[in-house]
Design a protein around this motif. Structure first.
Motif, PDB file in Angstrom:
ATOM      1  N   PRO A  64       0.844  -1.058  -0.002  1.00  0.00           N
ATOM      2  CA  PRO A  64      -0.073   0.029   0.114  1.00  0.00           C
ATOM      3  C   PRO A  64       0.913   1.157  -0.010  1.00  0.00           C
ATOM      4  O   PRO A  64       1.920   1.180   0.391  1.00  0.00           O
ATOM      5  CB  PRO A  64      -0.855  -0.075   1.299  1.00  0.00           C
ATOM      6  N   LYS A  65       0.193   2.482  -0.626  1.00  0.00           N
ATOM      7  CA  LYS A  65       1.288   3.507  -0.857  1.00  0.00           C
ATOM      8  C   LYS A  65       0.339   4.691   0.251  1.00  0.00           C
ATOM      9  O   LYS A  65      -0.838   4.676   0.154  1.00  0.00           O
ATOM     10  CB  LYS A  65       1.285   3.985  -2.228  1.00  0.00           C
ATOM     11  N   LEU A  66       1.045   5.439   0.865  1.00  0.00           N
ATOM     12  CA  LEU A  66       0.556   6.808   1.202  1.00  0.00           C
ATOM     13  C   LEU A  66       0.848   7.922   0.182  1.00  0.00           C
ATOM     14  O   LEU A  66       1.850   8.484   0.122  1.00  0.00           O
ATOM     15  CB  LEU A  66       1.330   7.167   2.480  1.00  0.00           C
ATOM     16  N   PRO A  67      -0.303   8.426  -0.427  1.00  0.00           N
ATOM     17  CA  PRO A  67      -0.279   9.392  -1.414  1.00  0.00           C
ATOM     18  C   PRO A  67       0.072  10.855  -0.877  1.00  0.00           C
ATOM     19  O   PRO A  67      -0.357  10.905   0.132  1.00  0.00           O
ATOM     20  CB  PRO A  67      -1.664   9.270  -2.243  1.00  0.00           C
ATOM     21  N   THR A  69       0.455  14.415  -2.030  1.00  0.00           N
ATOM     22  CA  THR A  69       0.138  15.511  -3.289  1.00  0.00           C
ATOM     23  C   THR A  69      -0.390  16.808  -2.726  1.00  0.00           C
ATOM     24  O   THR A  69      -0.394  17.099  -1.490  1.00  0.00           O
ATOM     25  CB  THR A  69      -1.224  14.916  -4.132  1.00  0.00           C
ATOM     26  N   GLN A  85      -6.009  15.340   5.519  1.00  0.00           N
ATOM     27  CA  GLN A  85      -6.736  13.985   5.268  1.00  0.00           C
ATOM     28  C   GLN A  85      -5.438  13.169   4.991  1.00  0.00           C
ATOM     29  O   GLN A  85      -4.768  13.351   4.093  1.00  0.00           O
ATOM     30  CB  GLN A  85      -7.751  13.907   4.462  1.00  0.00           C
ATOM     31  N   GLY A  87      -4.884   9.140   3.715  1.00  0.00           N
ATOM     32  CA  GLY A  87      -5.417   7.735   3.460  1.00  0.00           C
ATOM     33  C   GLY A  87      -4.258   6.887   2.847  1.00  0.00           C
ATOM     34  O   GLY A  87      -3.317   7.282   2.441  1.00  0.00           O
ATOM     35  N   TRP A  88      -4.701   5.740   2.531  1.00  0.00           N
ATOM     36  CA  TRP A  88      -3.797   4.760   1.910  1.00  0.00           C
ATOM     37  C   TRP A  88      -4.453   4.246   0.686  1.00  0.00           C
ATOM     38  O   TRP A  88      -5.710   4.390   0.384  1.00  0.00           O
ATOM     39  CB  TRP A  88      -3.906   3.424   2.836  1.00  0.00           C
ATOM     40  N   ALA A  89      -3.485   4.334  -0.348  1.00  0.00           N
ATOM     41  CA  ALA A  89      -3.792   3.781  -1.594  1.00  0.00           C
ATOM     42  C   ALA A  89      -3.253   2.213  -2.031  1.00  0.00           C
ATOM     43  O   ALA A  89      -2.128   1.987  -1.563  1.00  0.00           O
ATOM     44  CB  ALA A  89      -3.441   4.693  -2.786  1.00  0.00           C
ATOM     45  N   GLN A  90      -4.310   1.353  -2.520  1.00  0.00           N
ATOM     46  CA  GLN A  90      -3.686  -0.073  -2.611  1.00  0.00           C
ATOM     47  C   GLN A  90      -4.034  -0.121  -4.345  1.00  0.00           C
ATOM     48  O   GLN A  90      -5.169  -0.086  -4.642  1.00  0.00           O
ATOM     49  CB  GLN A  90      -4.411  -0.927  -1.805  1.00  0.00           C
ATOM     50  N   GLU A  91      -3.020  -0.635  -5.009  1.00  0.00           N
ATOM     51  CA  GLU A  91      -3.283  -1.213  -6.562  1.00  0.00           C
ATOM     52  C   GLU A  91      -3.581  -2.638  -6.456  1.00  0.00           C
ATOM     53  O   GLU A  91      -2.965  -3.334  -5.493  1.00  0.00           O
ATOM     54  CB  GLU A  91      -1.945  -0.889  -7.117  1.00  0.00           C
TER      55      GLU A  91
END
Length: 180
Positions: A64-67, A69, A85, A87-91
């Motif tokens: 998982p990645k911590l975006p 931006t 905010q 959040g986690w991003a999962q591919e």
């Protein structure tokens, strides 16, 4: 001539120069010792182990990645607003893509195994060439020593041959000059 081959030749010649101290080294022993001490083969074996570690992992989902931006990314001392905010991003790549990655990792392991075999063959060739160079140099040294002994015997008998008239004085002087 490669650096390894010249180093191997120098080391083997140094051993050949001191026959009282050195034990004879057979070709099989030289190949075994060279393979055990070769940094090239050790590096290739480490490459195989690193590629092997990738085989199982290539099939798994990515981490998982911590975006991060926005204009304040990578700056911890700025604050555009007080609210954040996180959040986690999962591919989720499809199973076929993950399986293809795993197959590629397996093929890379096979390629590195073939590279190890090729490196081993090159190393064995270089060791064998160096061993043969030393082997024939030692045989030639023995032949030259026997020839020198024969010339020395001939030089020792030259005065008698000159006295009997079987040999000229010039030949006798030449032989004596060679061994003085």
């Amino acid at each position: 001539m490669s650096l390894f081959r010249s180093t191997m030749i120098c080391a083997t010649l140094a051993l050949a120069a001191a026959p009282a101290l050195a034990q004879p080294l057979s070709l099989e022993d030289a190949l075994r010792a060279g393979a055990a001490q070769s940094p090239r083969l050790a590096a290739q074996r480490h490459m195989i182990s690193s590629v092997t570690e990738q085989v199982g992992r290539a099939r798994e989902l990515p981490d998982p990645k911590l975006p991060v931006t926005g204009p304040d990314r990578f700056h911890h001392d700025r604050d555009f607003m007080t609210m954040r905010q996180i959040g986690w991003a999962q591919e989720f790549p499809n199973g076929d893509k993950r399986e293809a990655r795993n197959l590629r990792a397996e093929r890379m392991r096979d390629v590195e195994g073939a590279n190890l075999s090729a490196q081993r063959a090159l190393l064995y060739r270089e060791i064998a060439l160096a061993w043969l160079d030393v082997h024939y140099a030692e045989r030639m040294r023995g032949s030259v020593e026997r020839l020198a002994r024969q010339f020395k015997l001939h030089a020792d008998t030259v005065s008698a041959a000159v006295a009997r008239g079987r040999q000229s004085a010039a030949e006798g002087l030449m032989l004596r000059h060679v061994f003085e």
